[in-house]
Design a protein around this motif. Structure first.
Motif, PDB file in Angstrom:
ATOM      1  N   UNK A  48      -8.304   2.781  38.452  1.00 17.25           N
ATOM      2  CA  UNK A  48      -8.931   1.548  38.924  1.00 17.25           C
ATOM      3  C   UNK A  48      -8.556   0.379  38.013  1.00 17.25           C
ATOM      4  N   UNK A  49      -8.667   0.571  36.717  1.00 22.48           N
ATOM      5  CA  UNK A  49      -8.311  -0.493  35.776  1.00 22.48           C
ATOM      6  C   UNK A  49      -6.796  -0.704  35.726  1.00 22.48           C
ATOM      7  N   UNK A  50      -6.058   0.387  35.862  1.00 23.00           N
ATOM      8  CA  UNK A  50      -4.595   0.265  35.871  1.00 23.00           C
ATOM      9  C   UNK A  50      -4.152  -0.609  37.038  1.00 23.00           C
ATOM     10  N   UNK A  51      -4.800  -0.429  38.176  1.00 27.18           N
ATOM     11  CA  UNK A  51      -4.439  -1.204  39.370  1.00 27.18           C
ATOM     12  C   UNK A  51      -4.720  -2.685  39.144  1.00 27.18           C
ATOM     13  N   UNK A  52      -5.870  -3.002  38.529  1.00 33.59           N
ATOM     14  CA  UNK A  52      -6.259  -4.396  38.299  1.00 33.59           C
ATOM     15  C   UNK A  52      -5.192  -5.128  37.487  1.00 33.59           C
ATOM     16  N   UNK A  53      -4.717  -4.502  36.421  1.00 33.50           N
ATOM     17  CA  UNK A  53      -3.737  -5.168  35.575  1.00 33.50           C
ATOM     18  C   UNK A  53      -2.320  -5.066  36.154  1.00 33.50           C
ATOM     19  N   UNK A  80      -6.358   5.946  46.771  1.00 32.62           N
ATOM     20  CA  UNK A  80      -6.689   6.224  48.179  1.00 32.62           C
ATOM     21  C   UNK A  80      -7.552   7.476  48.324  1.00 32.62           C
ATOM     22  N   UNK A  81      -7.386   8.411  47.403  1.00 31.94           N
ATOM     23  CA  UNK A  81      -8.117   9.672  47.497  1.00 31.94           C
ATOM     24  C   UNK A  81      -9.613   9.428  47.306  1.00 31.94           C
ATOM     25  N   UNK A  90      -6.492  -0.837  53.422  1.00 35.44           N
ATOM     26  CA  UNK A  90      -6.060  -1.955  52.584  1.00 35.44           C
ATOM     27  C   UNK A  90      -5.009  -1.506  51.573  1.00 35.44           C
ATOM     28  N   UNK A  91      -5.259  -0.366  50.951  1.00 34.11           N
ATOM     29  CA  UNK A  91      -4.303   0.170  49.977  1.00 34.11           C
ATOM     30  C   UNK A  91      -2.986   0.574  50.647  1.00 34.11           C
ATOM     31  N   UNK A  92      -3.085   1.131  51.848  1.00 34.44           N
ATOM     32  CA  UNK A  92      -1.870   1.511  52.588  1.00 34.44           C
ATOM     33  C   UNK A  92      -1.010   0.296  52.872  1.00 34.44           C
TER      34      UNK A  92
END
Length: 417
Positions: A48-53, A80-81, A90-92
């Protein structure tokens, strides 16, 4: 914010360390900061944090390198899991954007197309996924992953069921994908990939659809050992062997790589189509080559039966006797000998020709007593021979009595019955 403790890098195929060089954009320091933060969180699996940055890194330095997008796709697939349906959609959409952005900026290649195609298929975007995956397979030189073959073949079947693809396409794809499986034979997962091909594309592989594809390779397969082997395996697997393509190629293959099993297979093939002379020829070759006594015994009996049906009783008897040398309790051999005795016409009278059935009966009875596997056939044969015994009056007319020793006109010792 607490300082993030950087753990040892874990082995993730799609994750590449920040240390790689790339275009840092107009704000290098901000780019480096966001790259460092997202890779640190990614290393710790805090997606989650990796995605933000990661999002911030893409904004600041979108042309850093292709691995930036590979890593983002990896992170988003992880997120997505367990996510809600809305979040998954949204992620797709973001994953598709990342693939397209990477291809636009850095160009495509078999690897990114393979990953992109597989993700599209998983998202249910079948037609586009098949298009992208096919592009990857076309240029991957046999390096397509087993899992991708699974997804691709499944997607092809879905399109076929929706009448958006013809069986001819599936047959061609089956042929080349089986070749890729063969190139990777023994490697993990490829056996399941072949199972998937058989399951998803198999319904299209009827002989009438398969043969036109195979016939295009026929001439080359006559001289190309590897191709011939693949063609034969495909035809065998689909039980498409009753055709001249298969028969011609299997003969070439066995003659180039002679073996007892191969010659026996040719014998059985010709036997089924009624070419008895060819069947005998190949049984003889198989018998000569085999070192397995049980197989040799079986082939001797099969050859004897062919010869008996052709009326060559003497030669049939020779093969039956050879089988008995290997196994004195072979009931089939005694039944063959009984049939040879009963079909003799050696006497000078009707009585002589009937009396040979006493000896035939003895031989069939022996078969029944020593070999339970022929018991039913032996009983039928015994009843048939018994029906041909001389009449009682004729026996008495010859001055003979029941149980008395008797030698038939063809030289067999028996008793009066």
């Amino acid at each position: 914010m607490k300082r993030i403790v950087i753990s040892a890098l874990i082995s993730i195929v799609s994750v590449t360390a920040f240390s790689q060089t790339g275009n840092l954009g107009d704000n290098p320091e901000e780019c480096k900061k966001n790259l460092s933060l997202y890779t640190d969180y990614l290393t710790q699996k805090v997606y989650k944090d990796a995605y933000k940055f990661w999002v911030e890194a893409v904004k600041v330095c979108p042309e850093y390198n292709a691995n930036l997008y590979d890593n983002g796709i990896y992170i988003m697939n992880k997120l997505k899991k367990g996510a809600s349906a809305e979040r998954q959609k949204s992620l797709s959409d973001s994953i598709i954007w990342a693939y397209e952005q990477s291809i636009t900026l850095f160009g495509d290649n078999p690897k990114i197309n393979e990953n992109y195609g597989a993700d599209l298929i998983k998202m249910g975007k079948i037609s586009k996924g098949v298009e992208v995956m096919k592009k990857s397979i076309d240029s991957a030189n046999g390096q397509t992953r087993a899992s991708s073959i699974y997804y691709y073949s499944n997607a092809l079947a879905v399109l076929k069921n929706k009448e958006k693809m013809d069986c001819e396409v599936l047959v061609n794809e089956y042929d080349r994908l089986s070749g890729i499986v063969g190139m990777n034979d023994g490697q993990n997962g490829y056996d399941k990939a072949q199972d998937a091909l058989d399951k998803f594309l198999g319904p299209c592989l009827t002989c009438d659809k398969l043969l036109p594809v195979i016939e295009k390779k026929f001439e080359q397969a006559k001289t190309d050992d590897n191709l011939r082997s693949k063609v034969l395996n495909t035809l065998k697997k689909r039980e498409c062997t009753d055709n001249e393509v298969f028969k011609t190629l299997i003969v070439i293959d066995v003659e180039k790589n002679p073996s007892a099993e191969g010659y026996e297979g040719l014998a059985q093939m010709y036997l089924q189509e009624g070419s008895n002379s060819k069947a005998i020829t190949y049984y003889d070759k198989a018998i000569e080559m085999t070192e397995d006594a049980a197989k040799k015994e079986s082939m001797l009996i099969n050859t004897a039966k062919i010869l008996l049906n052709k009326g060559n009783r003497s030669k049939a008897g020779d093969y039956a006797n050879e089988a008995l040398k290997l196994n004195g309790n072979n009931g089939d051999a005694y039944l063959i000998k009984a049939s040879i005795i009963a079909s003799s016409a050696c006497g000078t009278s009707r009585f002589d020709d009937q009396a040979i059935n006493w000896a035939a009966y003895d031989m069939a009875a022996k078969a029944k007593s020593i070999d339970s596997s022929v018991s039913s056939q032996a009983s039928r044969d015994m009843a048939r021979y018994q029906a041909r015994f001389p009449e009682k009056g004729d026996v008495f007319a010859q001055g003979l009595q029941t149980g008395q020793a008797y030698k038939t006109c063809n030289g067999y010792s028996t008793t009066v019955k």
